[in-house]
Write an enzyme that holds these catalytic residues in place. Sequence first.
Site, PDB file in Angstrom:
ATOM      1  N   ARG A 124      22.101  75.093 -22.193  1.00  0.00           N
ATOM      2  CA  ARG A 124      23.427  74.926 -21.876  1.00  0.00           C
ATOM      3  C   ARG A 124      24.399  74.462 -23.062  1.00  0.00           C
ATOM      4  O   ARG A 124      24.001  73.590 -23.869  1.00  0.00           O
ATOM      5  CB  ARG A 124      23.689  73.566 -20.887  1.00  0.00           C
ATOM      6  CG  ARG A 124      23.167  74.032 -19.287  1.00  0.00           C
ATOM      7  CD  ARG A 124      24.053  75.230 -18.804  1.00  0.00           C
ATOM      8  NE  ARG A 124      23.730  75.377 -17.527  1.00  0.00           N
ATOM      9  CZ  ARG A 124      22.892  76.703 -17.040  1.00  0.00           C
ATOM     10  NH1 ARG A 124      22.335  77.388 -17.885  1.00  0.00           N
ATOM     11  NH2 ARG A 124      22.607  76.767 -15.987  1.00  0.00           N
ATOM     12  N   ASP A 147      22.835  81.289 -26.793  1.00  0.00           N
ATOM     13  CA  ASP A 147      23.237  82.195 -25.758  1.00  0.00           C
ATOM     14  C   ASP A 147      23.834  81.542 -24.712  1.00  0.00           C
ATOM     15  O   ASP A 147      24.510  82.069 -23.680  1.00  0.00           O
ATOM     16  CB  ASP A 147      21.769  82.452 -24.847  1.00  0.00           C
ATOM     17  CG  ASP A 147      21.955  83.483 -23.781  1.00  0.00           C
ATOM     18  OD1 ASP A 147      22.565  84.474 -24.115  1.00  0.00           O
ATOM     19  OD2 ASP A 147      21.660  82.924 -22.925  1.00  0.00           O
ATOM     20  N   GLU A 152      32.340  78.147 -22.721  1.00  0.00           N
ATOM     21  CA  GLU A 152      31.798  79.468 -22.414  1.00  0.00           C
ATOM     22  C   GLU A 152      32.757  80.065 -21.035  1.00  0.00           C
ATOM     23  O   GLU A 152      32.605  81.543 -20.825  1.00  0.00           O
ATOM     24  CB  GLU A 152      30.406  79.955 -22.386  1.00  0.00           C
ATOM     25  CG  GLU A 152      29.789  79.202 -21.073  1.00  0.00           C
ATOM     26  CD  GLU A 152      28.328  79.642 -20.941  1.00  0.00           C
ATOM     27  OE1 GLU A 152      27.387  79.420 -21.893  1.00  0.00           O
ATOM     28  OE2 GLU A 152      27.742  79.928 -19.836  1.00  0.00           O
ATOM     29  N   HIS A 197      25.366  84.433 -22.653  1.00  0.00           N
ATOM     30  CA  HIS A 197      24.589  83.986 -21.487  1.00  0.00           C
ATOM     31  C   HIS A 197      23.964  85.127 -20.889  1.00  0.00           C
ATOM     32  O   HIS A 197      23.775  85.472 -19.617  1.00  0.00           O
ATOM     33  CB  HIS A 197      25.416  83.005 -20.548  1.00  0.00           C
ATOM     34  CG  HIS A 197      24.823  82.270 -20.007  1.00  0.00           C
ATOM     35  ND1 HIS A 197      25.297  80.896 -19.431  1.00  0.00           N
ATOM     36  CD2 HIS A 197      23.579  82.121 -19.118  1.00  0.00           C
ATOM     37  CE1 HIS A 197      24.483  80.299 -18.873  1.00  0.00           C
ATOM     38  NE2 HIS A 197      23.337  80.906 -18.596  1.00  0.00           N
TER      39      HIS A 197
HETATM   40  P1  NAD Z   1      13.070  72.507 -15.786  1.00  0.00           P
HETATM   41  O1  NAD Z   1      13.247  71.620 -14.902  1.00  0.00           O
HETATM   42  O2  NAD Z   1      11.667  73.486 -15.619  1.00  0.00           O
HETATM   43  O3  NAD Z   1      12.710  72.053 -17.351  1.00  0.00           O
HETATM   44  C1  NAD Z   1      13.504  70.968 -17.873  1.00  0.00           C
HETATM   45  C2  NAD Z   1      12.676  70.136 -18.609  1.00  0.00           C
HETATM   46  O4  NAD Z   1      13.597  69.465 -19.449  1.00  0.00           O
HETATM   47  C3  NAD Z   1      11.870  69.101 -17.958  1.00  0.00           C
HETATM   48  O5  NAD Z   1      10.424  68.907 -18.179  1.00  0.00           O
HETATM   49  C4  NAD Z   1      12.439  67.864 -18.207  1.00  0.00           C
HETATM   50  O6  NAD Z   1      11.545  66.687 -18.261  1.00  0.00           O
HETATM   51  C5  NAD Z   1      12.829  67.985 -19.642  1.00  0.00           C
HETATM   52  N1  NAD Z   1      13.988  66.957 -20.005  1.00  0.00           N
HETATM   53  C6  NAD Z   1      14.915  66.111 -19.480  1.00  0.00           C
HETATM   54  N2  NAD Z   1      15.747  65.784 -20.250  1.00  0.00           N
HETATM   55  C7  NAD Z   1      15.214  65.993 -21.255  1.00  0.00           C
HETATM   56  C8  NAD Z   1      15.281  65.283 -22.691  1.00  0.00           C
HETATM   57  N3  NAD Z   1      16.494  64.271 -22.849  1.00  0.00           N
HETATM   58  N4  NAD Z   1      14.713  65.575 -23.658  1.00  0.00           N
HETATM   59  C9  NAD Z   1      13.677  66.216 -23.635  1.00  0.00           C
HETATM   60  N5  NAD Z   1      13.130  67.069 -22.560  1.00  0.00           N
HETATM   61  C10 NAD Z   1      13.940  66.604 -21.409  1.00  0.00           C
HETATM   62  O7  NAD Z   1      13.907  73.570 -16.251  1.00  0.00           O
HETATM   63  P2  NAD Z   1      13.598  75.073 -16.963  1.00  0.00           P
HETATM   64  O8  NAD Z   1      13.617  76.139 -15.658  1.00  0.00           O
HETATM   65  O9  NAD Z   1      12.887  75.366 -17.896  1.00  0.00           O
HETATM   66  O10 NAD Z   1      15.063  75.476 -17.441  1.00  0.00           O
HETATM   67  C11 NAD Z   1      15.552  74.814 -18.510  1.00  0.00           C
HETATM   68  C12 NAD Z   1      17.125  74.936 -18.850  1.00  0.00           C
HETATM   69  O11 NAD Z   1      17.380  76.192 -19.024  1.00  0.00           O
HETATM   70  C13 NAD Z   1      18.084  74.864 -17.478  1.00  0.00           C
HETATM   71  O12 NAD Z   1      18.218  73.428 -17.234  1.00  0.00           O
HETATM   72  C14 NAD Z   1      19.294  75.455 -17.831  1.00  0.00           C
HETATM   73  O13 NAD Z   1      20.194  74.790 -18.250  1.00  0.00           O
HETATM   74  C15 NAD Z   1      18.513  76.614 -18.780  1.00  0.00           C
HETATM   75  N6  NAD Z   1      18.934  78.161 -18.427  1.00  0.00           N
HETATM   76  C16 NAD Z   1      19.200  79.037 -19.092  1.00  0.00           C
HETATM   77  C17 NAD Z   1      19.301  80.261 -18.719  1.00  0.00           C
HETATM   78  C18 NAD Z   1      20.177  81.296 -19.573  1.00  0.00           C
HETATM   79  O14 NAD Z   1      20.306  82.638 -19.315  1.00  0.00           O
HETATM   80  N7  NAD Z   1      20.511  81.142 -20.876  1.00  0.00           N
HETATM   81  C19 NAD Z   1      18.570  80.652 -17.633  1.00  0.00           C
HETATM   82  C20 NAD Z   1      17.932  79.853 -16.654  1.00  0.00           C
HETATM   83  C21 NAD Z   1      18.313  78.350 -17.385  1.00  0.00           C
END
Ligand code: NAD
Length: 331
Positions: free
Chosen positions: A234, A258, A263, A295
């Site tokens: 994000r 991305d 955005e 994105h």
């Molecule tokens: P997820 O919930 O499986 O994993 C997120 C991880 O981040 C968890 O293990 C959590 O413990 C950890 N976390 C939380 N706070 C933290 C911190 N301060 N420091 C380090 N780790 C921390 O989520 P996911 O499915 O792996 O997705 C991750 C992120 O990717 C989503 O939140 C979303 O913002 C982003 N995303 C982007 C796209 C894209 O198209 N660019 C698509 C899907 C998701």
Amino acid sequence: MRVAVFSTKPYDEAFLRKANGDGDHELLFLEPRLNAGTAPLAESCEAVCAFVNDDLGAETLQALAAHGVSFAALRSAGFNHVDLRAAAALGIAVARVPDYSPHAVAEHCAALVLALNRKTHRAYNRVREHNFALTGLLGFDLHGRTVGVVGTGKIGACFARIMAGFGCRVLASDPFPSEAALAAGVEYTDLEDLLPASDIVSLHCPLTPETHHLIDAERIALMRPGVMLVNTSRGALVDTAAVIDGLKSGRIGHLGLDVYEEEDELFFEDLSDQVIGDDVFDRLNAFPNVLITGHQAFFTVEAIEAIAATTIANLTAFAWTGAGVYPVALD
Ligand code: NAD
């Protein structure tokens, strides 16, 4: 159930129609983004279906509730754009798509790393102009380099496995270490230790009040000179102004994005015949060592199919039980 689907693109409509099969739900496809001004378009709908840059803040939710909406089905994993406290107070249930294809995002992230390192974006343009010079295209072997993964949930763990496959040492920071990542040989450490030890830093944690501007001037100063920073999570995880300073000073040697803090004013639209008013974005875009995609990390057939299927499942579950399959609620 009658559902107002906001921010609809042709691909959303095609995949949602297919997932909706015999028409269990009456889907009203709407191109505008959801915000307080467009919320009345959901008149006579029980649910809305929203994407990442739709605004589900308190004002929008109040307008939706006033029009009888009681469910918001997000076509995304992230839910930082929803005021969950307001939703709970207004009796609007929220559900998301937590796990559509971690491979889609992790593979796009790896593509950014590879392209930035070997300057593929510049090489492509050069060769099209019959410029076959290699000066300025020097990369480095990924093998033996250290990659720092911030957040090893579904996507971060997948990315860690990919980079381990290149022969990288993978460090990670996450308050909840993942078994999958540990099994791939990932070494957990604090963010403050990860940053100075990593040649590549990739962000995969969610955007929360705690992670807003997680990468700021102070943390950039901890990074290795010439570090590659990649953000596919994000935009607001990084302080863009501090990142621009880091690029100017050379502390950041490559930047792959991305996602971008502002955005919602730009992404998902064709603005090619318009003057962009965002000078910060244009400054970022002007660096030769910055590669930005709009994105699109999630954008694979498998991911869109899964998003559509889970969205329909959330709608059906809400119609029968009053809650989605994957509800999002306050902690
Ligand atoms: P997820 O919930 O499986 O994993 C997120 C991880 O981040 C968890 O293990 C959590 O413990 C950890 N976390 C939380 N706070 C933290 C911190 N301060 N420091 C380090 N780790 C921390 O989520 P996911 O499915 O792996 O997705 C991750 C992120 O990717 C989503 O939140 C979303 O913002 C982003 N995303 C982007 C796209 C894209 O198209 N660019 C698509 C899907 C998701």
